[in-house]
Design a protein around this motif. Structure first.
Motif, short mmCIF file in Angstrom:
data_model
loop_
_atom_site.label_atom_id
_atom_site.label_comp_id
_atom_site.label_asym_id
_atom_site.label_seq_id
_atom_site.Cartn_x
_atom_site.Cartn_y
_atom_site.Cartn_z
N VAL A 45 0.81 -1.23 0.00
CA VAL A 45 0.00 0.00 0.00
C VAL A 45 0.84 1.28 0.00
O VAL A 45 0.30 2.37 -0.07
N VAL A 46 2.18 1.13 0.10
CA VAL A 46 3.05 2.31 0.00
C VAL A 46 4.06 2.16 -1.13
O VAL A 46 5.06 2.85 -1.18
N ASN A 47 3.81 1.23 -2.05
CA ASN A 47 4.76 0.98 -3.13
C ASN A 47 4.56 1.96 -4.28
O ASN A 47 3.52 1.92 -4.95
N PRO A 48 5.54 2.86 -4.51
CA PRO A 48 5.37 3.88 -5.55
C PRO A 48 5.20 3.28 -6.95
O PRO A 48 4.75 3.97 -7.87
N ALA A 49 5.55 2.01 -7.13
CA ALA A 49 5.37 1.36 -8.44
C ALA A 49 3.91 1.46 -8.88
O ALA A 49 3.62 1.51 -10.08
N ARG A 82 2.15 3.93 -8.79
CA ARG A 82 1.97 5.21 -9.44
C ARG A 82 2.76 5.31 -10.73
O ARG A 82 2.30 5.86 -11.71
N ASN A 83 4.00 4.79 -10.71
CA ASN A 83 4.89 5.11 -11.82
C ASN A 83 5.49 3.94 -12.59
O ASN A 83 6.39 4.13 -13.39
N ASN A 84 5.04 2.71 -12.36
CA ASN A 84 5.56 1.60 -13.16
C ASN A 84 4.41 0.83 -13.81
O ASN A 84 3.82 -0.05 -13.21
N PRO A 85 4.10 1.21 -15.06
CA PRO A 85 2.94 0.59 -15.73
C PRO A 85 3.07 -0.92 -15.89
O PRO A 85 2.08 -1.61 -16.11
N GLN A 86 4.32 -1.44 -15.76
CA GLN A 86 4.47 -2.89 -15.88
C GLN A 86 4.11 -3.63 -14.59
O GLN A 86 3.94 -4.85 -14.60
N SER A 87 4.05 -2.88 -13.51
CA SER A 87 3.85 -3.54 -12.22
C SER A 87 2.45 -4.11 -12.09
O SER A 87 1.49 -3.57 -12.63
N THR A 88 2.34 -5.25 -11.36
CA THR A 88 1.02 -5.85 -11.14
C THR A 88 0.11 -4.93 -10.35
O THR A 88 -1.10 -5.02 -10.47
N ILE A 89 0.69 -4.05 -9.51
CA ILE A 89 -0.19 -3.21 -8.69
C ILE A 89 -0.37 -1.82 -9.31
O ILE A 89 -0.94 -0.94 -8.68
N TYR A 90 0.09 -1.64 -10.56
CA TYR A 90 -0.02 -0.32 -11.18
C TYR A 90 -1.48 0.15 -11.18
O TYR A 90 -2.38 -0.60 -11.57
N GLY A 91 -1.69 1.41 -10.76
CA GLY A 91 -3.04 1.96 -10.76
C GLY A 91 -3.74 1.86 -9.42
O GLY A 91 -4.76 2.50 -9.19
N MET A 92 -3.18 1.04 -8.51
CA MET A 92 -3.79 0.92 -7.18
C MET A 92 -3.53 2.21 -6.41
O MET A 92 -2.43 2.73 -6.43
N PRO A 93 -4.55 2.78 -5.74
CA PRO A 93 -4.29 3.99 -4.96
C PRO A 93 -3.36 3.66 -3.78
O PRO A 93 -3.60 2.69 -3.07
N ILE A 94 -2.29 4.44 -3.62
CA ILE A 94 -1.36 4.17 -2.52
C ILE A 94 -1.21 5.41 -1.65
O ILE A 94 -1.56 6.51 -2.05
N LEU A 95 -0.67 5.21 -0.48
CA LEU A 95 -0.31 6.32 0.39
C LEU A 95 1.04 6.85 -0.09
O LEU A 95 2.01 6.09 -0.18
N ASN A 96 1.11 8.15 -0.37
CA ASN A 96 2.32 8.72 -0.98
C ASN A 96 3.41 9.03 0.05
O ASN A 96 3.90 10.15 0.12
N VAL A 97 3.81 8.03 0.81
CA VAL A 97 4.81 8.29 1.85
C VAL A 97 6.14 8.76 1.27
O VAL A 97 6.88 9.49 1.91
N ASP A 98 6.43 8.35 0.03
CA ASP A 98 7.73 8.71 -0.56
C ASP A 98 7.87 10.21 -0.80
O ASP A 98 8.95 10.71 -1.04
#
Lengths: 469, 94
Positions: A395-399, A401-417
């Motif tokens: 839930v805090v993985n910036p992927a 937001r910014n890695n369209p190849q990632s399986t979780i791409y598009g999931m809303p995350i907490l922007n801790v970074d």
């Protein structure tokens, strides 16, 4: 006299229905929720008491025995259960609700078969079929969900070869059997088979759902338990059951929807065990090997905290597993004593059921106005000096937001970074539930603070206290 | 309520679902766990049917099932309301 009794019963059911609705309405704020639960409970009590006057009831022995046994078990469960085990508890309660509905459906069916089916037998039998199907699926499905959460059944995705065609075949067979049962009402075997196949179906539907997808499974089973109650209402022609069942059904569906949105996945993807199959495929992790992970010890972490003026704490399932909620509350106290502002950011799917983190933090006396939902706090991470991530990962993985190849791409995350410094409390570098690397751990502003959540936070608190004294 | 009321029952179901959706959408995320356990307790309303089945007078397959259903539904009702109350008592504002 009989007419008066009937009127009294029906009026009380009307009042109880109103109290259920009003009770749920009061759930809209933590300040009124306790009262709302009481109101709804009074509705239930009235409904039960007045039903005992029903003219169909001829003997009370079994009723009293059942009420006493059920109440005792329920009360013991309610007072013994740990807050961390609440997902299992809710799972189990769903199962009992569904089981009761199926049993009532079957009891009514047997009893009616003795006295001859009514003229509009079609409506009665369809309702019985539905209450058996939904009730039995809820019963075994919830038991499997309970087993998975309690660690009695593997949390992994388990599928039969040819799982999906088998499930479809099962559902078609059940519907077919209901049809046969209607065409030949005297023959009880059809509905008995409906029960048996529905029990099997419940197991098959929940086995493929992975451990961290349990919030969805529990919400959905919650909805089923309501729908099973509503179906039973159709069986016994009772509006109150239908109203109560519909309310619960709606509640479960809404929560299911919220959970799915929070993972950017469709309900079908979750139910079919989606993530586990795709997890290893192409997230382009090869260059990660060269990246450096920076770690801190307790003393360095305490130094950073003593210089921070705004801290956001992000709890995840790891906090529940290590029972760290009390240590986290101590950390909040010591930081606030230093004049540091502390807030909590809670992702909708953190933990194993909707709102899991909130009840743990409430248990440890963190005021609820310090807990913020994703959309309330996400724009504010950039102002935080430190984001402290405790046992959360995907839930805090910036992927996302910014890695369209990632399986979780598009999931809303907490922007801790986005915060100045991120400190991640974690036992090891192991991947989270989605099975993918978390690039957050390799970022320049991220520091890993390795250890069990409870140990690590307790050490941090002690260090901060000794610095202050 | 006699048999012809099927359409009435469906009306009630549909309208109650709408009410449910409106109400539940206003419940804040922080209360989602108590909402679940509390609504869970409400689904124990099926106890009404089980009481009647358990009280049929003679010991038959129906009354035995009714008895088990009373136990199940009562666990659901009592466990659900009490645990929800226990949780909600913990929610405090500063």
């Amino acid at each position: 006299m009989e007419n008066f009794k009937e009127l009294l019963i029906n009026c009380t059911y009307l009042i109880a229905s109103f109290l259920f609705i009003f009770g749920i309405k009061r759930m809209s704020s933590p300040a009124t929720a306790k009262n709302g639960n009481l109101v709804s409970g009074i509705g239930m009590l009235l409904a039960i008491l007045v039903t005992l006057l029903d003219r169909h009831i001829l003997s009370y022995e079994l009723i009293i025995l059942g009420l006493v046994i059920g109440s005792a078990i329920g009360a013991v469960l309610a007072y013994k259960v740990e807050m961390t085990a609440m997902p299992q508890m809710v799972g189990l309660l769903n199962g009992f609700g569904g089981g009761a509905s199926a049993l009532v459906g079957m009891a009514e069916y047997y009893n009616t078969s003795l006295h001859g089916f009514p003229d509009d037998g079609g409506k009665f039998l369809v309702s019985v079929g539905l209450s058996l199907l939904i009730g039995a699926v809820t019963f075994t499905g919830s038991l499997i969900a309970f087993g998975k959460l309690q660690g009695l059944v593997t949390g992994k995705v388990v599928k039969l070869p040819g799982q999906n065609p088998i499930v479809v075949l099962l559902i078609l067979s059940i519907l077919g059997l209901v049809g046969f049962g209607m065409a030949d009402p005297g023959n009880l075997i059809y509905f008995e088979l409906v029960v048996f196949l529905s029990l099997v179906l419940g197991v098959l539907l929940v086995m493929p759902i992975g451990g961290a997808d349990m919030p969805v499974a529990i919400s959905l089973l919650n909805s089923y338990s309501g729908l099973a109650g509503a179906a039973t209402g159709f069986v016994i022609d009772n509006n109150m059951l239908i109203i109560a069942g519909a309310l619960v059904g709606a509640s479960g569906i809404i929560l299911t929807n919220i959970m799915c949105k929070a993972m950017n996945r469709s309900i079908m993807n979750v139910l079919l065990g989606g993530w586990a199959n795709t997890a290893e495929s192409g997230s382009g992790d090869t260059d990660k090997k060269d990246l450096v992970v920076k770690s801190v010890d307790t003393e360095e972490a305490a130094m950073l905290f003593s210089g921070a003026s705004k801290v956001v704490i992000v709890p995840g399932y790891g906090m529940a597993v290590s029972q760290a909620q009390h240590a986290v509350k101590d950390l909040m106290n010591v930081l606030e004593k230093n004049g540091t502002e502390v807030r909590f950011a809670i992702h909708p799917v953190a933990g194993r059921m909707p709102g899991h983190m909130n009840i743990l933090l409430a248990e440890s006396n963190v005021p609820y106005d310090k807990l913020f939902a994703l959309e309330e706090i996400n724009d504010d991470f950039k102002n935080a000096d430190i984001s402290l991530v405790i046992g959360a990962n995907d839930v805090v993985n910036p992927a996302a937001r910014n890695n369209p190849q990632s399986t979780i791409y598009g999931m809303p995350i907490l922007n801790v970074d986005y915060s100045k410094t991120v400190i991640v409390v974690k036992r090891s570098m192991n991947a989270g539930y989605a099975g993918i690397e978390n690039e957050l751990f390799y970022m320049d502003n991220t520091l890993m603070y390795f250890g069990d959540a409870k140990d690590a936070v307790t050490k941090l608190v002690n260090e901060l206290k000794s610095m202050n004294s | 309520m006699e048999g012809s009321s099927l359409l009435m029952l469906i009306y009630v179901f549909v309208l109650a679902t709408f009410v449910g959706v409106e109400l539940i959408n206003k419940v804040p995320p922080t209360l989602h766990t108590p909402l679940m356990s509390g609504s869970n307790a409400i689904s124990g309303i099926t106890i009404i049917g089980s009481l009647i089945a358990a009280g049929l007078g003679e010991i038959t397959a129906s009354s035995i099932m009714g008895f088990v259903a009373v136990v199940f539904a009562m666990i659901n009702v009592v466990g659900g309301y009490l645990v929800t109350d226990r949780m909600l008592r913990m929610f405090k504002k500063k």
